[in-house]
Design a protein around this motif. Structure first.
Motif, PDB file in Angstrom:
ATOM      1  N   LYS A  97       0.888  -1.065   0.081  1.00  0.00           N
ATOM      2  CA  LYS A  97       0.043  -0.146   0.103  1.00  0.00           C
ATOM      3  C   LYS A  97       0.903   1.074   0.282  1.00  0.00           C
ATOM      4  N   PHE A  98       1.908   1.146   0.764  1.00  0.00           N
ATOM      5  CA  PHE A  98       2.795   2.500   0.887  1.00  0.00           C
ATOM      6  C   PHE A  98       4.038   2.398   0.219  1.00  0.00           C
ATOM      7  N   ARG A  99       4.251   1.277  -0.738  1.00  0.00           N
ATOM      8  CA  ARG A  99       5.585   0.999  -1.510  1.00  0.00           C
ATOM      9  C   ARG A  99       6.787   1.341  -0.752  1.00  0.00           C
ATOM     10  N   LEU A 100       6.637   0.497   0.445  1.00  0.00           N
ATOM     11  CA  LEU A 100       7.951   0.340   1.438  1.00  0.00           C
ATOM     12  C   LEU A 100       8.995  -0.383   0.784  1.00  0.00           C
ATOM     13  N   ASN A 101      10.221   0.000   1.155  1.00  0.00           N
ATOM     14  CA  ASN A 101      11.561  -0.976   0.893  1.00  0.00           C
ATOM     15  C   ASN A 101      12.306  -0.845   2.254  1.00  0.00           C
ATOM     16  N   ASP A 102      13.460  -1.777   2.207  1.00  0.00           N
ATOM     17  CA  ASP A 102      14.030  -1.792   3.292  1.00  0.00           C
ATOM     18  C   ASP A 102      14.899  -0.554   3.701  1.00  0.00           C
ATOM     19  N   ALA A 103      14.811   0.688   3.158  1.00  0.00           N
ATOM     20  CA  ALA A 103      15.376   1.793   3.742  1.00  0.00           C
ATOM     21  C   ALA A 103      14.128   2.778   4.331  1.00  0.00           C
ATOM     22  N   SER A 104      12.860   2.005   4.463  1.00  0.00           N
ATOM     23  CA  SER A 104      11.781   2.871   4.924  1.00  0.00           C
ATOM     24  C   SER A 104      11.984   2.625   6.430  1.00  0.00           C
ATOM     25  N   PRO A 105      11.795   3.799   7.136  1.00  0.00           N
ATOM     26  CA  PRO A 105      11.902   3.662   8.777  1.00  0.00           C
ATOM     27  C   PRO A 105      11.127   2.645   9.180  1.00  0.00           C
ATOM     28  N   SER A 106       9.727   2.491   8.888  1.00  0.00           N
ATOM     29  CA  SER A 106       9.035   1.356   9.485  1.00  0.00           C
ATOM     30  C   SER A 106       9.343   0.164   9.240  1.00  0.00           C
ATOM     31  N   MET A 107      10.186  -0.068   8.171  1.00  0.00           N
ATOM     32  CA  MET A 107      10.539  -1.525   7.722  1.00  0.00           C
ATOM     33  C   MET A 107      11.848  -1.965   8.372  1.00  0.00           C
ATOM     34  N   ARG A 108      12.566  -0.862   9.280  1.00  0.00           N
ATOM     35  CA  ARG A 108      13.618  -1.166  10.122  1.00  0.00           C
ATOM     36  C   ARG A 108      13.089  -1.382  11.627  1.00  0.00           C
ATOM     37  N   CYS A 109      11.914  -1.501  11.853  1.00  0.00           N
ATOM     38  CA  CYS A 109      11.363  -2.107  13.261  1.00  0.00           C
ATOM     39  C   CYS A 109      11.735  -3.551  13.332  1.00  0.00           C
ATOM     40  N   VAL A 110      11.986  -4.001  14.442  1.00  0.00           N
ATOM     41  CA  VAL A 110      12.344  -5.528  14.746  1.00  0.00           C
ATOM     42  C   VAL A 110      11.208  -6.289  14.410  1.00  0.00           C
ATOM     43  N   GLY A 111      11.385  -7.415  13.763  1.00  0.00           N
ATOM     44  CA  GLY A 111      10.215  -8.121  13.095  1.00  0.00           C
ATOM     45  C   GLY A 111       9.636  -7.849  11.760  1.00  0.00           C
ATOM     46  N   TYR A 112       9.752  -6.498  11.517  1.00  0.00           N
ATOM     47  CA  TYR A 112       9.017  -6.098  10.210  1.00  0.00           C
ATOM     48  C   TYR A 112      10.234  -6.243   9.120  1.00  0.00           C
ATOM     49  N   ARG A 113      11.435  -5.684   9.558  1.00  0.00           N
ATOM     50  CA  ARG A 113      12.424  -6.018   8.582  1.00  0.00           C
ATOM     51  C   ARG A 113      12.694  -7.431   8.075  1.00  0.00           C
ATOM     52  N   GLN A 114      12.509  -8.483   9.189  1.00  0.00           N
ATOM     53  CA  GLN A 114      12.817  -9.801   8.805  1.00  0.00           C
ATOM     54  C   GLN A 114      11.679 -10.339   7.865  1.00  0.00           C
ATOM     55  N   VAL A 115      10.284 -10.064   8.329  1.00  0.00           N
ATOM     56  CA  VAL A 115       9.077 -10.489   7.267  1.00  0.00           C
ATOM     57  C   VAL A 115       9.373  -9.829   6.225  1.00  0.00           C
ATOM     58  N   ARG A 116       9.676  -8.589   6.063  1.00  0.00           N
ATOM     59  CA  ARG A 116      10.006  -7.975   4.634  1.00  0.00           C
ATOM     60  C   ARG A 116      10.985  -8.911   3.835  1.00  0.00           C
ATOM     61  N   MET A 117      12.170  -9.147   4.358  1.00  0.00           N
ATOM     62  CA  MET A 117      12.905  -9.891   3.625  1.00  0.00           C
ATOM     63  C   MET A 117      12.602 -11.316   3.082  1.00  0.00           C
ATOM     64  N   TYR A 118      11.746 -11.980   4.039  1.00  0.00           N
ATOM     65  CA  TYR A 118      10.884 -13.319   3.757  1.00  0.00           C
ATOM     66  C   TYR A 118       9.961 -12.884   2.525  1.00  0.00           C
ATOM     67  N   LEU A 119       9.275 -11.996   2.573  1.00  0.00           N
ATOM     68  CA  LEU A 119       8.334 -11.499   1.393  1.00  0.00           C
ATOM     69  C   LEU A 119       8.991 -11.276   0.046  1.00  0.00           C
ATOM     70  N   ASP A 120      10.329 -10.888   0.126  1.00  0.00           N
ATOM     71  CA  ASP A 120      11.223 -10.644  -0.921  1.00  0.00           C
ATOM     72  C   ASP A 120      12.053 -11.547  -1.472  1.00  0.00           C
ATOM     73  N   ASP A 121      11.693 -12.935  -0.791  1.00  0.00           N
ATOM     74  CA  ASP A 121      12.294 -13.986  -1.099  1.00  0.00           C
ATOM     75  C   ASP A 121      13.872 -14.098  -0.779  1.00  0.00           C
ATOM     76  N   GLU A 122      14.302 -13.218   0.129  1.00  0.00           N
ATOM     77  CA  GLU A 122      15.459 -13.112   0.395  1.00  0.00           C
ATOM     78  C   GLU A 122      15.915 -14.320   1.613  1.00  0.00           C
ATOM     79  N   VAL A 123      14.914 -14.650   2.381  1.00  0.00           N
ATOM     80  CA  VAL A 123      15.166 -15.773   3.320  1.00  0.00           C
ATOM     81  C   VAL A 123      13.968 -16.720   3.404  1.00  0.00           C
ATOM     82  N   GLY A 124      14.088 -18.036   3.793  1.00  0.00           N
ATOM     83  CA  GLY A 124      12.863 -18.778   4.139  1.00  0.00           C
ATOM     84  C   GLY A 124      12.100 -18.485   5.359  1.00  0.00           C
TER      85      GLY A 124
END
Length: 319
Positions: free
Chosen positions: A222-249
């Motif tokens: 919805k907000f077109r966030l990426n790993d540089a977005s402040p909210s995506m640096r929050c613990v938990g959100y960063r790791q789930v974002r990596m999972y959604l981008d197929d960086e980790v299982g």
């Protein structure tokens, strides 16, 4: 105050049962709208029963700061005391507590041209290379900033270049701010670190069960966030974002999030350790609510304690 997963919100709601408090969130993640599960935001029933402030202030693509928090918290506290109630500050963002109680450090304002120059260098050489530069200029700041934390590396380098001094030295300078209240400072601190780690793992598993992955997917799209977005640096959100981008299982994501939360708790405890004039409670004690209540009863509060607490009655009174 206290590290993550120590039950601060639960104790705050218990206090609301016998003191006329309104809760002021001191949490840099709960300011974001739509980020409910991963920030352990109070549920609707709790929010209805006791007034909460500084929750759901901005959208996930926006920025927040200690300066804005201090301004908003002081306004909320004036309004709360104006109603004859007690501001109860609850959270684990220690920088916000320090800014509110002691004042902000005299750091220079952002310089757009310098920031652009730093970003261009990062694009060419990578943020780890700039982190290595920061290590030469300000070892103390580099030690607490990850080599991939672009925002904090950029700010630390910016301050070094603008002032000619390490940012860590400026942050250590005495602060002069009048805090117009008498603070009663309480810390929830786990007596058994292994039990806290178990709590952290169990809580993250509950977040996954409640739909954390879908929550992150929704706000990211919805907000077109990426790993540089402040909210995506929050613990938990960063790791789930990596999972959604197929960086980790999935399993790796879970393990990384739990480890990152443990590291957060360790940093929070480091902030709390030198604090003076505080009362510390073991968050693992079964009679913790009673201990807190007895301490507050003897803390010189010029208010009458309520004898009972009924959720339905409380809801009617507040709304």
């Amino acid at each position: 105050m206290g590290p993550t997963a120590t039950g601060k919100s639960g104790i705050a709601l218990d206090i609301a049962g016998y003191l006329p408090v309104e809760i002021v969130s001191v949490d840099s993640a709960q300011v974001y709208r739509h980020m409910d599960i991963g920030t352990a935001k109070p549920d609707a029933r709790s929010m209805a029963a006791v007034p909460h402030h500084l929750v759901d202030l901005i959208d996930p693509h926006e920025h927040y700061s200690a300066a804005r928090f201090t301004e908003h918290a002081r306004i909320a506290m004036r309004e709360i005391t104006g109603r004859g109630n007690i501001p109860l500050l609850v959270g684990g963002t220690m920088l916000y507590f320090r800014a509110l109680l002691e004042g902000l450090s005299p750091l220079p304002a952002a310089d757009g041209g310098l920031r652009t120059h730093i970003e261009e260098r990062a694009e060419a050489n990578g943020w780890p290379a700039l982190h290595a530069e920061l290590q030469r200029l300000d070892p103390a700041s580099a030690a607490r900033i990850r080599p991939t934390d672009s925002q904090r590396i950029q700010r630390a380098l910016e301050v070094c270049h603008l002032t000619g001094k390490p940012m860590s030295k400026i942050l250590d300078q005495p602060r002069h701010a009048r805090f117009p209240y008498h603070p009663i400072r309480m810390i929830l601190n786990p007596g058994d670190r292994h039990m806290l780690h178990r709590r952290i793992a169990q809580r993250f598993d509950r977040m996954l069960e409640r739909g954390l992955v879908d929550e992150v997917r929704t706000i990211r799209d919805k907000f077109r966030l990426n790993d540089a977005s402040p909210s995506m640096r929050c613990v938990g959100y960063r790791q789930v974002r990596m999972y959604l981008d197929d960086e980790v299982g999935l399993e790796a994501m879970r393990d990384m999030a739990i480890v990152a939360t443990r590291q957060l708790a360790k940093r929070q405890l480091t902030w709390l350790r030198p604090m003076k004039n505080v009362q510390t409670f073991d968050c693992l004690e079964e009679d913790l609510p009673s201990q807190v209540r007895e301490y507050l009863r003897n803390a010189g509060l010029a208010v009458r304690f309520r004898s009972t607490f009924n959720w339905e009655e409380k809801h009617e009174r507040w709304v």
